[in-house]
Every structure is written in structure tokens, then in C-alpha cells.
Design a protein around this motif. Sequence first.
Motif, PDB file in Angstrom:
ATOM      1  N   PRO A 142       0.831  -1.206   0.000  1.00 47.05           N
ATOM      2  CA  PRO A 142       0.000   0.000   0.000  1.00 47.05           C
ATOM      3  C   PRO A 142       0.867   1.258   0.000  1.00 47.05           C
ATOM      4  O   PRO A 142       2.014   1.235   0.482  1.00 47.05           O
ATOM      5  CB  PRO A 142      -0.786  -0.120   1.308  1.00 47.05           C
ATOM      6  CG  PRO A 142      -0.735  -1.566   1.681  1.00 47.05           C
ATOM      7  CD  PRO A 142       0.591  -2.058   1.179  1.00 47.05           C
ATOM      8  N   PHE A 143       0.329   2.331  -0.539  1.00 49.45           N
ATOM      9  CA  PHE A 143       1.060   3.594  -0.524  1.00 49.45           C
ATOM     10  C   PHE A 143       0.073   4.749  -0.489  1.00 49.45           C
ATOM     11  O   PHE A 143      -1.111   4.592  -0.789  1.00 49.45           O
ATOM     12  CB  PHE A 143       1.991   3.711  -1.733  1.00 49.45           C
ATOM     13  CG  PHE A 143       1.302   3.782  -3.062  1.00 49.45           C
ATOM     14  CD1 PHE A 143       1.045   5.015  -3.668  1.00 49.45           C
ATOM     15  CD2 PHE A 143       0.896   2.619  -3.727  1.00 49.45           C
ATOM     16  CE1 PHE A 143       0.411   5.091  -4.900  1.00 49.45           C
ATOM     17  CE2 PHE A 143       0.258   2.697  -4.960  1.00 49.45           C
ATOM     18  CZ  PHE A 143       0.016   3.926  -5.548  1.00 49.45           C
ATOM     19  N   GLU A 144       0.587   5.904  -0.078  1.00 42.77           N
ATOM     20  CA  GLU A 144      -0.232   7.096   0.027  1.00 42.77           C
ATOM     21  C   GLU A 144       0.343   8.204  -0.825  1.00 42.77           C
ATOM     22  O   GLU A 144       1.569   8.425  -0.832  1.00 42.77           O
ATOM     23  CB  GLU A 144      -0.325   7.574   1.478  1.00 42.77           C
ATOM     24  CG  GLU A 144      -1.035   6.606   2.407  1.00 42.77           C
ATOM     25  CD  GLU A 144      -1.190   7.160   3.811  1.00 42.77           C
ATOM     26  OE1 GLU A 144      -0.484   8.162   4.141  1.00 42.77           O
ATOM     27  OE2 GLU A 144      -1.999   6.615   4.587  1.00 42.77           O
ATOM     28  N   VAL A 145      -0.520   8.916  -1.534  1.00 38.46           N
ATOM     29  CA  VAL A 145      -0.127  10.078  -2.314  1.00 38.46           C
ATOM     30  C   VAL A 145      -0.543  11.330  -1.544  1.00 38.46           C
ATOM     31  O   VAL A 145      -1.703  11.462  -1.122  1.00 38.46           O
ATOM     32  CB  VAL A 145      -0.793  10.073  -3.705  1.00 38.46           C
ATOM     33  CG1 VAL A 145      -0.503  11.372  -4.444  1.00 38.46           C
ATOM     34  CG2 VAL A 145      -0.317   8.870  -4.517  1.00 38.46           C
ATOM     35  N   GLN A 146       0.406  12.234  -1.348  1.00 39.72           N
ATOM     36  CA  GLN A 146       0.123  13.504  -0.693  1.00 39.72           C
ATOM     37  C   GLN A 146      -0.215  14.551  -1.763  1.00 39.72           C
ATOM     38  O   GLN A 146       0.496  14.696  -2.742  1.00 39.72           O
ATOM     39  CB  GLN A 146       1.322  13.969   0.135  1.00 39.72           C
ATOM     40  CG  GLN A 146       1.771  12.960   1.180  1.00 39.72           C
ATOM     41  CD  GLN A 146       0.660  12.591   2.159  1.00 39.72           C
ATOM     42  OE1 GLN A 146      -0.088  13.461   2.616  1.00 39.72           O
ATOM     43  NE2 GLN A 146       0.558  11.306   2.475  1.00 39.72           N
ATOM     44  N   VAL A 147      -1.311  15.262  -1.544  1.00 40.57           N
ATOM     45  CA  VAL A 147      -1.811  16.244  -2.500  1.00 40.57           C
ATOM     46  C   VAL A 147      -1.624  17.642  -1.923  1.00 40.57           C
ATOM     47  O   VAL A 147      -2.076  17.926  -0.804  1.00 40.57           O
ATOM     48  CB  VAL A 147      -3.300  16.014  -2.808  1.00 40.57           C
ATOM     49  CG1 VAL A 147      -3.771  16.972  -3.912  1.00 40.57           C
ATOM     50  CG2 VAL A 147      -3.562  14.561  -3.192  1.00 40.57           C
ATOM     51  N   THR A 148      -0.975  18.516  -2.681  1.00 44.74           N
ATOM     52  CA  THR A 148      -0.806  19.908  -2.287  1.00 44.74           C
ATOM     53  C   THR A 148      -1.419  20.809  -3.359  1.00 44.74           C
ATOM     54  O   THR A 148      -0.845  20.952  -4.444  1.00 44.74           O
ATOM     55  CB  THR A 148       0.679  20.268  -2.114  1.00 44.74           C
ATOM     56  OG1 THR A 148       1.284  19.379  -1.175  1.00 44.74           O
ATOM     57  CG2 THR A 148       0.836  21.713  -1.636  1.00 44.74           C
ATOM     58  N   PRO A 149      -2.590  21.390  -3.114  1.00 48.56           N
ATOM     59  CA  PRO A 149      -3.163  22.304  -4.100  1.00 48.56           C
ATOM     60  C   PRO A 149      -2.257  23.524  -4.283  1.00 48.56           C
ATOM     61  O   PRO A 149      -1.785  24.112  -3.312  1.00 48.56           O
ATOM     62  CB  PRO A 149      -4.509  22.698  -3.479  1.00 48.56           C
ATOM     63  CG  PRO A 149      -4.801  21.641  -2.463  1.00 48.56           C
ATOM     64  CD  PRO A 149      -3.471  21.195  -1.949  1.00 48.56           C
ATOM     65  N   LEU A 150      -2.002  23.890  -5.533  1.00 49.11           N
ATOM     66  CA  LEU A 150      -1.156  25.042  -5.839  1.00 49.11           C
ATOM     67  C   LEU A 150      -1.986  26.272  -6.197  1.00 49.11           C
ATOM     68  O   LEU A 150      -1.599  27.395  -5.862  1.00 49.11           O
ATOM     69  CB  LEU A 150      -0.211  24.702  -6.999  1.00 49.11           C
ATOM     70  CG  LEU A 150       0.719  23.520  -6.782  1.00 49.11           C
ATOM     71  CD1 LEU A 150       1.516  23.233  -8.049  1.00 49.11           C
ATOM     72  CD2 LEU A 150       1.664  23.784  -5.605  1.00 49.11           C
ATOM     73  N   LEU A 151      -3.081  26.071  -6.898  1.00 50.25           N
ATOM     74  CA  LEU A 151      -3.918  27.189  -7.322  1.00 50.25           C
ATOM     75  C   LEU A 151      -5.356  26.699  -7.457  1.00 50.25           C
ATOM     76  O   LEU A 151      -5.664  25.940  -8.373  1.00 50.25           O
ATOM     77  CB  LEU A 151      -3.434  27.760  -8.661  1.00 50.25           C
ATOM     78  CG  LEU A 151      -4.155  29.018  -9.149  1.00 50.25           C
ATOM     79  CD1 LEU A 151      -3.841  30.203  -8.240  1.00 50.25           C
ATOM     80  CD2 LEU A 151      -3.758  29.340 -10.591  1.00 50.25           C
ATOM     81  N   PRO A 152      -6.254  27.123  -6.562  1.00 45.73           N
ATOM     82  CA  PRO A 152      -7.649  26.706  -6.680  1.00 45.73           C
ATOM     83  C   PRO A 152      -8.379  27.531  -7.734  1.00 45.73           C
ATOM     84  O   PRO A 152      -8.244  28.749  -7.787  1.00 45.73           O
ATOM     85  CB  PRO A 152      -8.212  26.985  -5.280  1.00 45.73           C
ATOM     86  CG  PRO A 152      -7.379  28.119  -4.762  1.00 45.73           C
ATOM     87  CD  PRO A 152      -6.013  27.934  -5.359  1.00 45.73           C
ATOM     88  N   VAL A 153      -9.135  26.856  -8.579  1.00 44.31           N
ATOM     89  CA  VAL A 153      -9.921  27.524  -9.614  1.00 44.31           C
ATOM     90  C   VAL A 153     -11.374  27.075  -9.457  1.00 44.31           C
ATOM     91  O   VAL A 153     -11.668  25.876  -9.547  1.00 44.31           O
ATOM     92  CB  VAL A 153      -9.411  27.189 -11.023  1.00 44.31           C
ATOM     93  CG1 VAL A 153     -10.221  27.942 -12.071  1.00 44.31           C
ATOM     94  CG2 VAL A 153      -7.929  27.526 -11.150  1.00 44.31           C
ATOM     95  N   HIS A 154     -12.253  28.024  -9.209  1.00 37.08           N
ATOM     96  CA  HIS A 154     -13.669  27.706  -9.036  1.00 37.08           C
ATOM     97  C   HIS A 154     -14.318  27.651 -10.417  1.00 37.08           C
ATOM     98  O   HIS A 154     -14.793  28.652 -10.950  1.00 37.08           O
ATOM     99  CB  HIS A 154     -14.328  28.731  -8.129  1.00 37.08           C
ATOM    100  CG  HIS A 154     -13.903  28.600  -6.698  1.00 37.08           C
ATOM    101  ND1 HIS A 154     -12.694  29.094  -6.227  1.00 37.08           N
ATOM    102  CD2 HIS A 154     -14.497  27.995  -5.633  1.00 37.08           C
ATOM    103  CE1 HIS A 154     -12.579  28.815  -4.942  1.00 37.08           C
ATOM    104  NE2 HIS A 154     -13.657  28.148  -4.556  1.00 37.08           N
ATOM    105  N   ILE A 155     -14.357  26.446 -10.956  1.00 30.46           N
ATOM    106  CA  ILE A 155     -14.721  26.255 -12.349  1.00 30.46           C
ATOM    107  C   ILE A 155     -16.181  26.584 -12.637  1.00 30.46           C
ATOM    108  O   ILE A 155     -16.554  26.846 -13.782  1.00 30.46           O
ATOM    109  CB  ILE A 155     -14.404  24.803 -12.781  1.00 30.46           C
ATOM    110  CG1 ILE A 155     -14.562  24.648 -14.291  1.00 30.46           C
ATOM    111  CG2 ILE A 155     -15.251  23.815 -12.019  1.00 30.46           C
ATOM    112  CD1 ILE A 155     -14.154  23.304 -14.824  1.00 30.46           C
TER     113      ILE A 155
END
Length: 359
Positions: free
Chosen positions: A274-287
Motif C-alpha cells: 500500500p502507498f499514500e499520495v500527498q496532494v498539495t493544491p497550488l492554485l484553486p480555480v472555481h470552475i
Amino acid sequence: MSLSPLDDYPVHQISGVMRHVATSDRNFYDRYYFNCFPISGDMMLIIGVGQYPNLGVTDAFALLRRGTAHQVVRASRELGADRMDTSVGPFRVEVIEGLKRLRVVLEECGHGLAFDLTWTGSIPATLEPRHYLRWQERVVFDSTRLAQTGRWEGVIEHGGERIAVTPDRWWGARDRSWGIRPVGEPEPPGIQARNSGTFYWMYAPMQFADHSILAIVQEDEKGRRLLEEAVRVWPDPDREPDFLGRPDYRPVYAPGTRDAVSATIAFTPWDAEPFEVQVTPLLPVHIMVGTGYGLEPDWRHGMYQGEKPVVQGVVHDTEQEADRFWGLVDAAARFTYGEHEGYGLYEYWALGDHPSLRP
């Protein structure tokens, strides 16, 4: 009933002309979606072009988030008989090599944004699980989608500046989807008004140096899975994707909000650790703001805008108009696991009730 250029190709699926789809459901759609961003994460361009055969409409949008500017150019026209014509006013999509290379263009039209961009897929276009959802007896979603990560090359013109787009820095993801989902003018809700109003969603096509991972999670107000996907896809089209088990999605929100500041996506492949991916948002865009996804009553995907083609520009400031920005977020994001670092789309929305949001 009338013919179109597509009828000269041996691609018919029903005993009708190609401009007619197999269902009479008003909500049938057929759409391109692209996102394009530098891996620095300081801007993001999102593009959509859709056809709505049973509404007789085709429309398009481009959304650029740069600094605090949220700028949209959008266009609409009557669909007509020729569904091979993917132009909508100043927009057009050209398929250079099917499932691999496409060109997307927005001609200068007086709204301060234009581009000429060529997409090259980094992995084979990958078919996702069918998205089917029935609420109070009505089929609300019944759609098929392909996904692909890739790189961009070309130019973006914005605010008098010419920005070179090169594949070493400009990454992205695209999808093609078609089927049934809510489009056009609002319908009388009827019994649908009793729906819970929950939409708990995460979609993350992420690209690394030598592979990509495609992950989807959708759950209802009780935490039951409605849709999921977790595969590792390789550039070699002859190599089968790796199934990564049932994805576990754990977002972290800013206090008092549902704005994600980070997230973890855990994978449990049956034949590997098993493994985990870490997510770091860089720029939020409200589509959803200005593009037609449903927030504005006068501009929705598939909404008829009249006999003559229409082109509009919309500009908002994300700081001065902060209350306007809510709903589905398409964030350019960095993804890391083990020695791998990559970039891609982190799309999420936590609307309504969900077990993970309760105290």
C-alpha cells in the motif's frame, strides 16, 4: 431528418442519421474538457467545448485564473446539422491524431484572452468506469468518459502579454465525456426537490515522470460509494494499467470552510505494498463561476442563447468578490509519493452532508 458529413463515414450506431443520438433525453451531451498550467502553479487555464444535440446548442468556455483575476470567455451558437464542426465563435478544437494530439484555439475576440495550444498525451487515453446515477426514478447521470494526462505547447495571450507554453513546464489533463447529465435551462424539480443535495467528489488525474495515476471517489450522504477508480497507467500502450484497489480519500480543510488545503489519497494494490499520495493544491480555480456549470441563471451549458452566435467576456476578482467563489474546485496540484513527484488536477467538492464532515 437531414444528413450531415458524418453520415458518409461507417460509424453509425443506430438506424438514424448521425446528428441524432440514440436517446431523446434532453440532457444528452458530448464534451471536451482540458486544463493547462505551468508546474509553478501560478496560473491555470481551463477549456470546455460541448454539444447538446437534443437541445440544438453548442457552446464553449475558457477560464484563466492568474493572480486574483478570474477571467472567462464564453460562446454559444445553434448546433446545426454538422456535428464535425467543433467551432463555437472564436473557439475551435482540431483532432490532429485521435486519442493523442489535439489543437485548441481561442481567436482574439476583444476580451483580453486568446490562445493557440497543442496537446500531446503522455499516456494512452484511458476509459473510466461508467458514471450511472438514478435519483427518485430519474436517470440523472449516465455517461462515459476517457481521461488522459499530457503536455502543452503553443502560446497564450493575456492582458497584452504573450506567454510561451512549452511542454517541459506546461502540464495538464483532459477528458472527453458523453451521455446524460443535467444541462440546459432548469427543469421543474418535482420530486427531485427531495434529493439530499449531497455531492461528495474527488477526481485526480496525476502525472509523474514515467507514469500517471487516475483516481476518482464519489460518495453519497451516507458515505456509500457511487463511483470509484484507481489505476496506474504507463506510457506504453501495450502495458496493462495497474489496478490500485479501493482509493481512500482524506482531505484537510481550512478551519470553518470546505476549502481543501491538502489531502491524502491511499491506495491498496492487491499485488504490491500500500502507498499514500500527498496532494498539495497550488492554485484553486472555481470552475463553476462564469463558465456554465450552473451558478448563473442566464448562462448554463446547453442553454439556448438565440439565433445569432453569442460571445461574452466575464472578469471577477477572487479577493474582492470572495463570496462569489464556491462550488466545484479544479486545482492545479502537486502530488508526491515515495521518490515520485508529479503534477495534475485535484478536483473536489464537498456539498451537503457527508460522514467525514460531521463533528
